[in-house]
Design a protein around this motif. Structure first.
Motif, short mmCIF file in Angstrom:
data_model
loop_
_atom_site.label_atom_id
_atom_site.label_comp_id
_atom_site.label_asym_id
_atom_site.label_seq_id
_atom_site.Cartn_x
_atom_site.Cartn_y
_atom_site.Cartn_z
N LEU A 122 14.50 15.98 20.12
CA LEU A 122 13.90 14.33 19.66
C LEU A 122 12.76 14.23 20.75
CD1 LEU A 122 17.25 12.62 19.18
CD2 LEU A 122 15.61 13.47 17.50
N PHE A 123 12.90 14.37 21.89
CA PHE A 123 11.83 14.14 22.90
C PHE A 123 10.49 15.14 22.35
CE2 PHE A 123 14.53 11.90 25.79
CZ PHE A 123 14.02 11.05 26.26
N ALA A 124 11.07 16.46 22.08
CA ALA A 124 9.73 17.58 21.62
C ALA A 124 9.09 16.91 20.40
CB ALA A 124 10.63 18.74 21.55
N TYR A 125 9.86 16.50 19.47
CA TYR A 125 9.28 15.89 18.33
C TYR A 125 8.33 14.70 18.64
CZ TYR A 125 8.90 13.62 13.70
OH TYR A 125 8.42 13.35 12.46
N ASP A 126 8.77 13.76 19.78
CA ASP A 126 7.83 12.79 19.98
C ASP A 126 6.49 13.68 20.81
OD1 ASP A 126 6.48 10.42 20.43
OD2 ASP A 126 8.13 9.60 21.85
N LEU A 127 6.62 14.58 21.42
CA LEU A 127 5.35 15.56 22.31
C LEU A 127 4.75 15.93 21.00
CD1 LEU A 127 4.24 16.68 24.64
CD2 LEU A 127 5.94 18.19 24.40
N PHE A 128 5.50 16.59 20.07
CA PHE A 128 4.32 17.21 18.96
C PHE A 128 3.56 16.16 18.18
CE2 PHE A 128 4.23 18.44 14.32
CZ PHE A 128 3.33 19.47 14.72
N GLY A 129 4.28 14.93 18.08
CA GLY A 129 3.49 13.89 17.52
C GLY A 129 2.23 13.56 18.42
N ALA A 130 2.52 13.58 19.82
CA ALA A 130 1.31 13.36 20.58
C ALA A 130 0.13 14.40 20.48
CB ALA A 130 2.00 13.07 22.17
N LEU A 131 0.81 15.61 20.43
CA LEU A 131 -0.37 16.73 20.32
C LEU A 131 -0.95 16.47 19.06
CD1 LEU A 131 1.74 19.50 22.05
CD2 LEU A 131 0.03 18.30 22.82
N ALA A 132 -0.49 16.36 17.98
CA ALA A 132 -1.14 16.00 16.71
C ALA A 132 -1.95 15.04 16.85
CB ALA A 132 -0.06 15.91 15.61
N ASN A 133 -1.52 13.77 17.37
CA ASN A 133 -2.60 12.75 17.49
C ASN A 133 -3.71 12.99 18.40
OD1 ASN A 133 -3.19 9.99 17.31
ND2 ASN A 133 -2.29 9.41 19.21
N LEU A 134 -3.65 13.73 19.53
CA LEU A 134 -4.74 14.20 20.28
C LEU A 134 -5.98 15.11 19.24
CD1 LEU A 134 -6.02 15.05 22.71
CD2 LEU A 134 -4.75 16.97 22.96
N THR A 135 -5.38 16.00 18.44
CA THR A 135 -6.25 16.94 17.58
C THR A 135 -6.91 15.99 16.55
OG1 THR A 135 -4.31 17.48 16.44
CG2 THR A 135 -5.16 18.93 18.24
N GLY A 136 -6.14 14.79 15.90
CA GLY A 136 -6.51 13.80 14.88
C GLY A 136 -7.76 12.99 15.47
N VAL A 137 -7.15 12.51 16.62
CA VAL A 137 -8.31 11.59 17.45
C VAL A 137 -9.53 12.28 17.55
CG1 VAL A 137 -8.57 10.27 19.10
CG2 VAL A 137 -6.69 9.99 17.86
N LEU A 138 -9.55 13.42 18.24
CA LEU A 138 -10.49 14.38 18.43
C LEU A 138 -11.30 14.47 17.37
CD1 LEU A 138 -9.23 16.63 21.47
CD2 LEU A 138 -10.47 14.50 21.57
N ALA A 139 -10.72 14.94 16.32
CA ALA A 139 -11.56 15.16 14.89
C ALA A 139 -12.19 13.94 14.23
CB ALA A 139 -10.65 15.54 13.84
N VAL A 140 -11.74 12.97 14.52
CA VAL A 140 -12.16 11.53 14.11
C VAL A 140 -13.47 11.36 14.98
CG1 VAL A 140 -11.97 9.25 13.79
CG2 VAL A 140 -10.12 11.04 12.99
N VAL A 141 -13.13 11.35 16.25
CA VAL A 141 -14.24 10.89 17.04
C VAL A 141 -15.66 12.07 16.95
CG1 VAL A 141 -15.06 10.97 19.53
CG2 VAL A 141 -12.81 9.57 18.78
N ASP A 142 -15.29 13.35 16.83
CA ASP A 142 -16.35 14.12 16.53
C ASP A 142 -17.07 13.67 15.26
OD1 ASP A 142 -15.99 15.59 18.81
OD2 ASP A 142 -14.71 17.32 17.62
N ALA A 143 -16.24 13.47 14.19
CA ALA A 143 -16.70 13.10 12.97
C ALA A 143 -17.77 11.97 13.16
CB ALA A 143 -15.93 12.81 11.80
N GLU A 144 -17.29 10.98 13.90
CA GLU A 144 -17.88 9.77 14.02
C GLU A 144 -19.20 9.81 14.84
OE1 GLU A 144 -17.27 4.98 15.61
OE2 GLU A 144 -15.48 6.24 15.04
N ASN A 145 -19.00 10.55 15.96
CA ASN A 145 -20.35 11.00 16.65
C ASN A 145 -21.39 11.66 15.69
OD1 ASN A 145 -19.45 9.59 19.11
ND2 ASN A 145 -18.51 11.40 19.72
N ALA A 146 -21.13 12.34 14.80
CA ALA A 146 -21.94 13.26 14.30
C ALA A 146 -22.80 12.19 13.15
CB ALA A 146 -21.40 14.23 13.14
N VAL A 147 -22.08 11.19 12.71
CA VAL A 147 -22.68 10.33 11.82
C VAL A 147 -23.60 9.25 13.04
CG1 VAL A 147 -22.39 8.12 10.73
CG2 VAL A 147 -20.98 9.98 10.16
N ARG A 148 -22.91 8.92 14.05
CA ARG A 148 -23.79 8.18 15.19
C ARG A 148 -25.13 8.77 15.31
NH1 ARG A 148 -22.07 4.44 18.38
NH2 ARG A 148 -20.16 2.96 17.51
N ALA A 149 -24.85 10.18 15.71
CA ALA A 149 -26.16 10.99 16.20
C ALA A 149 -27.45 10.93 15.06
CB ALA A 149 -25.71 12.25 16.44
#
Length: 128
Positions: A39-66
């Motif tokens: 159960l704790f590993a499931y929460d850790l997996f969610g945090a890692l997925a959130n990390l990759t998702g947030v980084l992808a969104v920030v990269d896409a937003e930075n491309a538009v901002r640039a």
């Protein structure tokens, strides 16, 4: 006259004080640890997925901002790292607190730790 030899060597086996034996963990305790570990590993997996998702969104937003000459934004690194560390720390703390208690009490400690980690993770995810 004594020669300084230890007295316990000359005492019979029944006269020696009993040595404390390490308590073996039962199958039920191992099952509780594995279940909450998953159960704790499931929460850790969610945090890692959130990390990759947030980084992808920030990269896409930075491309538009640039493309429109706006300042680039940085990912919320502190929040993302804390959400990754929380499940690991929560499991470790719950394991240390619950190790000397009964199986039922240890399960309650793990459940409380999991609830605390889930609440903090949800709060930090909302901030990110």
């Amino acid at each position: 006259m004594t020669t300084g030899a230890p007295q316990s060597a000359s005492q019979p086996e029944s006269a020696r004080p009993p040595q404390p034996q390490r308590e073996r963990m039962s199958a039920v305790r191992w099952a509780v640890i594995v279940l909450f570990g998953l159960l704790f590993a499931y929460d850790l997996f969610g945090a890692l997925a959130n990390l990759t998702g947030v980084l992808a969104v920030v990269d896409a937003e930075n491309a538009v901002r640039a493309s429109v000459d706006l300042d680039l934004i940085s990912p919320p690194w502190a929040l993302l790292v804390v959400t990754i560390v929380l499940p690991v720390a929560g499991f470790a703390i719950a394991a240390l607190v619950g190790r000397r208690h009964s199986v039922a009490t240890a399960a309650l400690v793990f459940a409380a730790g999991l609830a605390a980690v889930a609440a903090l993770t949800a709060s930090l995810t909302a901030l990110a």
